[in-house]
Design a protein around this motif. Structure first.
Motif, PDB file in Angstrom:
ATOM      1  N   ASP A 138      29.445 -26.099  -0.574  1.00 16.92           N
ATOM      2  CA  ASP A 138      30.475 -25.946  -1.407  1.00 16.92           C
ATOM      3  C   ASP A 138      30.536 -24.941  -1.109  1.00 16.92           C
ATOM      4  OD1 ASP A 138      30.921 -25.354  -4.410  1.00 16.92           O
ATOM      5  OD2 ASP A 138      29.841 -23.542  -4.631  1.00 16.92           O
ATOM      6  N   LYS A 139      32.250 -25.069  -1.209  1.00 16.98           N
ATOM      7  CA  LYS A 139      33.021 -23.928  -0.760  1.00 16.98           C
ATOM      8  C   LYS A 139      34.296 -22.998  -1.653  1.00 16.98           C
ATOM      9  CE  LYS A 139      34.923 -26.723   2.705  1.00 16.98           C
ATOM     10  NZ  LYS A 139      36.030 -27.740   2.915  1.00 16.98           N
ATOM     11  N   GLY A 140      33.794 -21.708  -1.841  1.00 16.20           N
ATOM     12  CA  GLY A 140      34.472 -21.211  -3.025  1.00 16.20           C
ATOM     13  C   GLY A 140      35.672 -19.993  -2.528  1.00 16.20           C
ATOM     14  N   TYR A 141      36.371 -20.173  -3.025  1.00 23.57           N
ATOM     15  CA  TYR A 141      37.566 -19.304  -2.857  1.00 23.57           C
ATOM     16  C   TYR A 141      37.863 -18.547  -3.970  1.00 23.57           C
ATOM     17  CZ  TYR A 141      37.633 -21.273   1.655  1.00 23.57           C
ATOM     18  OH  TYR A 141      37.165 -21.687   2.996  1.00 23.57           O
ATOM     19  N   HIS A 142      38.245 -16.880  -3.930  1.00 23.37           N
ATOM     20  CA  HIS A 142      39.375 -16.755  -5.075  1.00 23.37           C
ATOM     21  C   HIS A 142      40.348 -16.173  -4.115  1.00 23.37           C
ATOM     22  CE1 HIS A 142      35.408 -14.617  -7.965  1.00 23.37           C
ATOM     23  NE2 HIS A 142      35.836 -16.076  -7.873  1.00 23.37           N
ATOM     24  N   THR A 143      41.361 -16.296  -5.350  1.00 19.44           N
ATOM     25  CA  THR A 143      42.664 -16.647  -4.791  1.00 19.44           C
ATOM     26  C   THR A 143      43.296 -15.507  -6.101  1.00 19.44           C
ATOM     27  OG1 THR A 143      45.033 -16.551  -3.811  1.00 19.44           O
ATOM     28  CG2 THR A 143      43.150 -18.662  -5.322  1.00 19.44           C
ATOM     29  N   LEU A 144      44.747 -14.784  -5.488  1.00 19.10           N
ATOM     30  CA  LEU A 144      45.569 -13.866  -6.759  1.00 19.10           C
ATOM     31  C   LEU A 144      46.557 -14.800  -6.542  1.00 19.10           C
ATOM     32  CD1 LEU A 144      45.464 -11.866  -8.797  1.00 19.10           C
ATOM     33  CD2 LEU A 144      46.541 -10.405  -7.382  1.00 19.10           C
ATOM     34  N   VAL A 145      47.570 -15.563  -7.569  1.00 15.25           N
ATOM     35  CA  VAL A 145      48.534 -15.420  -7.658  1.00 15.25           C
ATOM     36  C   VAL A 145      49.756 -15.349  -8.604  1.00 15.25           C
ATOM     37  CG1 VAL A 145      47.060 -17.997  -6.331  1.00 15.25           C
ATOM     38  CG2 VAL A 145      48.317 -18.081  -9.052  1.00 15.25           C
ATOM     39  N   GLN A 146      50.532 -15.599  -8.090  1.00 12.28           N
ATOM     40  CA  GLN A 146      52.012 -14.700  -8.138  1.00 12.28           C
ATOM     41  C   GLN A 146      51.881 -16.352  -9.958  1.00 12.28           C
ATOM     42  OE1 GLN A 146      55.024 -13.733  -4.994  1.00 12.28           O
ATOM     43  NE2 GLN A 146      55.676 -14.661  -6.333  1.00 12.28           N
ATOM     44  N   GLY A 147      52.556 -15.148 -10.735  1.00 11.60           N
ATOM     45  CA  GLY A 147      52.675 -15.940 -11.980  1.00 11.60           C
ATOM     46  C   GLY A 147      51.286 -16.141 -13.123  1.00 11.60           C
ATOM     47  N   HIS A 148      51.306 -17.250 -13.368  1.00  9.97           N
ATOM     48  CA  HIS A 148      50.347 -18.398 -14.770  1.00  9.97           C
ATOM     49  C   HIS A 148      50.462 -20.029 -14.291  1.00  9.97           C
ATOM     50  CE1 HIS A 148      51.645 -14.107 -16.398  1.00  9.97           C
ATOM     51  NE2 HIS A 148      49.906 -13.998 -16.047  1.00  9.97           N
ATOM     52  N   PRO A 149      49.589 -20.316 -13.378  1.00  8.35           N
ATOM     53  CA  PRO A 149      49.643 -21.919 -13.739  1.00  8.35           C
ATOM     54  C   PRO A 149      49.085 -22.102 -14.638  1.00  8.35           C
ATOM     55  CG  PRO A 149      48.109 -20.826 -11.746  1.00  8.35           C
ATOM     56  CD  PRO A 149      47.974 -19.787 -12.856  1.00  8.35           C
ATOM     57  N   ASP A 150      49.748 -23.015 -15.275  1.00  8.35           N
ATOM     58  CA  ASP A 150      49.481 -24.702 -16.751  1.00  8.35           C
ATOM     59  C   ASP A 150      49.490 -25.570 -15.753  1.00  8.35           C
ATOM     60  OD1 ASP A 150      49.910 -25.025 -18.971  1.00  8.35           O
ATOM     61  OD2 ASP A 150      51.840 -24.911 -19.061  1.00  8.35           O
ATOM     62  N   PRO A 151      48.042 -26.856 -16.053  1.00  7.42           N
ATOM     63  CA  PRO A 151      47.313 -25.514 -16.768  1.00  7.42           C
ATOM     64  C   PRO A 151      47.230 -24.601 -16.150  1.00  7.42           C
ATOM     65  CG  PRO A 151      47.228 -27.994 -16.088  1.00  7.42           C
ATOM     66  CD  PRO A 151      48.155 -27.778 -15.907  1.00  7.42           C
ATOM     67  N   SER A 152      45.758 -23.819 -17.501  1.00  6.25           N
ATOM     68  CA  SER A 152      45.358 -23.130 -16.408  1.00  6.25           C
ATOM     69  C   SER A 152      43.981 -23.083 -15.342  1.00  6.25           C
ATOM     70  CB  SER A 152      44.603 -21.856 -16.739  1.00  6.25           C
ATOM     71  OG  SER A 152      43.862 -22.543 -17.883  1.00  6.25           O
ATOM     72  N   PHE A 163      46.947 -11.805 -15.003  1.00  7.96           N
ATOM     73  CA  PHE A 163      47.842 -10.758 -15.571  1.00  7.96           C
ATOM     74  C   PHE A 163      48.694  -9.860 -16.188  1.00  7.96           C
ATOM     75  CE2 PHE A 163      43.825 -10.037 -12.055  1.00  7.96           C
ATOM     76  CZ  PHE A 163      43.170  -8.866 -13.082  1.00  7.96           C
ATOM     77  N   ARG A 164      49.316  -9.775 -15.723  1.00 11.31           N
ATOM     78  CA  ARG A 164      51.132  -9.348 -16.607  1.00 11.31           C
ATOM     79  C   ARG A 164      51.842 -10.601 -15.606  1.00 11.31           C
ATOM     80  NH1 ARG A 164      53.578  -4.025 -17.423  1.00 11.31           N
ATOM     81  NH2 ARG A 164      54.052  -4.173 -15.010  1.00 11.31           N
ATOM     82  N   ALA A 165      51.396 -10.188 -13.987  1.00  5.74           N
ATOM     83  CA  ALA A 165      52.021 -10.867 -13.153  1.00  5.74           C
ATOM     84  C   ALA A 165      51.666 -11.473 -12.423  1.00  5.74           C
ATOM     85  CB  ALA A 165      53.021  -9.803 -12.129  1.00  5.74           C
ATOM     86  N   ALA A 166      50.158 -11.974 -12.653  1.00  6.95           N
ATOM     87  CA  ALA A 166      49.756 -12.847 -11.716  1.00  6.95           C
ATOM     88  C   ALA A 166      48.412 -12.989 -12.329  1.00  6.95           C
ATOM     89  CB  ALA A 166      49.275 -11.859 -10.536  1.00  6.95           C
ATOM     90  N   SER A 167      47.675 -14.539 -11.635  1.00 13.76           N
ATOM     91  CA  SER A 167      45.942 -14.484 -12.641  1.00 13.76           C
ATOM     92  C   SER A 167      45.837 -15.247 -10.747  1.00 13.76           C
ATOM     93  CB  SER A 167      46.381 -15.530 -12.790  1.00 13.76           C
ATOM     94  OG  SER A 167      47.449 -16.454 -13.030  1.00 13.76           O
ATOM     95  N   LEU A 168      43.697 -14.192 -11.583  1.00 16.78           N
ATOM     96  CA  LEU A 168      43.110 -14.313 -10.551  1.00 16.78           C
ATOM     97  C   LEU A 168      42.646 -16.200 -10.721  1.00 16.78           C
ATOM     98  CD1 LEU A 168      41.347 -13.305  -8.468  1.00 16.78           C
ATOM     99  CD2 LEU A 168      40.057 -12.450 -10.263  1.00 16.78           C
ATOM    100  N   LEU A 169      41.954 -16.700 -10.118  1.00 15.79           N
ATOM    101  CA  LEU A 169      41.524 -18.187  -9.544  1.00 15.79           C
ATOM    102  C   LEU A 169      40.826 -18.489  -8.690  1.00 15.79           C
ATOM    103  CD1 LEU A 169      45.182 -20.145  -9.249  1.00 15.79           C
ATOM    104  CD2 LEU A 169      44.445 -18.810 -11.139  1.00 15.79           C
ATOM    105  N   ASP A 170      39.736 -19.042  -9.137  1.00 17.81           N
ATOM    106  CA  ASP A 170      38.512 -20.033  -8.771  1.00 17.81           C
ATOM    107  C   ASP A 170      38.631 -20.861  -7.768  1.00 17.81           C
ATOM    108  OD1 ASP A 170      34.687 -19.548  -7.992  1.00 17.81           O
ATOM    109  OD2 ASP A 170      35.926 -21.410  -8.686  1.00 17.81           O
ATOM    110  N   VAL A 171      38.728 -20.969  -6.571  1.00 23.97           N
ATOM    111  CA  VAL A 171      39.411 -22.318  -6.235  1.00 23.97           C
ATOM    112  C   VAL A 171      37.893 -22.851  -5.747  1.00 23.97           C
ATOM    113  CG1 VAL A 171      40.394 -23.196  -4.559  1.00 23.97           C
ATOM    114  CG2 VAL A 171      41.611 -21.712  -5.626  1.00 23.97           C
ATOM    115  N   ARG A 172      38.002 -23.807  -5.191  1.00 20.52           N
ATOM    116  CA  ARG A 172      36.722 -25.241  -5.037  1.00 20.52           C
ATOM    117  C   ARG A 172      37.328 -26.182  -4.117  1.00 20.52           C
ATOM    118  NH1 ARG A 172      33.998 -29.475  -5.825  1.00 20.52           N
ATOM    119  NH2 ARG A 172      34.630 -29.597  -8.040  1.00 20.52           N
TER     120      ARG A 172
END
Length: 309
Positions: free
Chosen positions: A169-183, A220-229
């Motif tokens: 199980d490899k789990g990461y957090h990353t901050l990306v620009q904008g808001h992915p759709d779907p979330s 956030f307003r300009a970015a999204s914090l994601l959990d990535v697997r």
């Protein structure tokens, strides 16, 4: 001494430029492939060819490859900030700081995890290539977070198998620009070296299968914090897949991130952190999981975004 390779062009490369085909077949940069062609080190069906010529499946290639640079042998050197999260007879789990590679590589003059552990008196497995002692997986130099290193030879074999069979199980957090759709979603797209031959990777037809799952933690307003697997572990996989979605990791200029946003957040690298790593312990078969807190630069970027929201 050159390494002469003779083999047919795979049918899957039908119609590719010669320099691109050679780059793909031998893991070279496009520039290096073009240099070999212009230097007369490549023939197609026994005749010289131009780098822009299109290849046909089944055509016979002869390529005189230069000798590969020898990998540097690990030399113990202290690595400030390299923290040991757990150690037993079989494994060492570390929290890797920014600017540190997993093991020495040709052309890299900075610190490595292997050298830092050796300098601190830790024993690591001697299995595998000399420069990769104990290393069963890697994080990019500017990606921080949790890594496991094998101490025993048994642990090295078991962990290599676990990563290959995708039971880790490899789990990461990353901050990306904008808001992915779907979330929340999955990116299933093959990855290979970027056609530009500049060290980057890209989504490329015929590349190695690569699967990334993501879920939005906070917008956030300009970015999204994601959990990535990750299901697979390709070089730059998260960075490539999120860039392909047009939501690059904040601060990742190599993959199209906005430098203005990174500057506002005080980032000098991509916002990407290995937060957790879980696997069956090679010594007892029980499941273990380790986590890592955000380092100060990544935490500061989130604080700035939160204050703006």
């Amino acid at each position: 001494m050159t390494d002469l390779r003779s083999l047919p062009v795979p049918d899957g490369l039908e119609g590719e430029r010669l320099d691109a085909a050679i780059a793909r077949m031998f893991g070279l940069s496009r520039t290096r492939a073009a240099e070999l062609i212009s230097g007369g080190d490549v023939t197609v069906d026994g005749a010289p060819a131009a780098k822009s010529d299109r290849v046909s499946g089944g055509s016979w290639l002869e390529v005189a490859l230069p000798p590969a640079p020898s990998a540097p042998v690990p030399v113990p050197q202290a690595v400030p900030g390299l923290a040991v999260l757990h150690e037993d007879d079989d494994i060492i789990v570390v929290d890797k700081p920014v600017g540190v590679v997993a093991h020495p590589t040709p052309g890299w003059t900075g610190p490595s995890v292997v050298e830092g552990l050796l300098a601190a008196g830790h024993r690591v497995s001697t299995s595998g290539a000399a420069e990769r002692q104990g290393i069963v997986h890697r994080l990019d130099a500017n990606t921080t977070g949790v890594m496991v290193v094998a101490k025993s030879e048994w642990a090295y074999s078991m962990l290599k198998r676990a990563f290959k069979e995708r039971t880790v199980d490899k789990g990461y957090h990353t901050l990306v620009q904008g808001h992915p759709d779907p979330s929340r979603g999955t990116v299933d797209a093959p990855i290979d070296r970027h056609p530009a031959g500049d060290g980057r990777f890209a989504v490329v037809a015929g590349g190695r299968p690569s699967v990334t799952h993501y879920d939005t933690i906070e917008a956030f307003r300009a970015a999204s914090l994601l959990d990535v697997r990750l299901e697979t572990g390709r070089t730059h996989q998260i960075r490539v897949h999120l860039s392909a979605l047009r939501h690059p990791c904040v601060g990742d200029r190599a993959y199209g991130a906005d430098p203005t946003l990174a500057e506002r957040l005080g980032l000098r690298r991509q916002w990407l952190h290995a937060v957790r790593l879980g696997f069956e312990h090679p010594g007892g078969g029980h499941w273990v999981e380790f986590t890592s807190e955000y380092p100060p630069d990544l935490r500061h970027a989130l604080d700035v975004l939160a204050a703006e929201s």
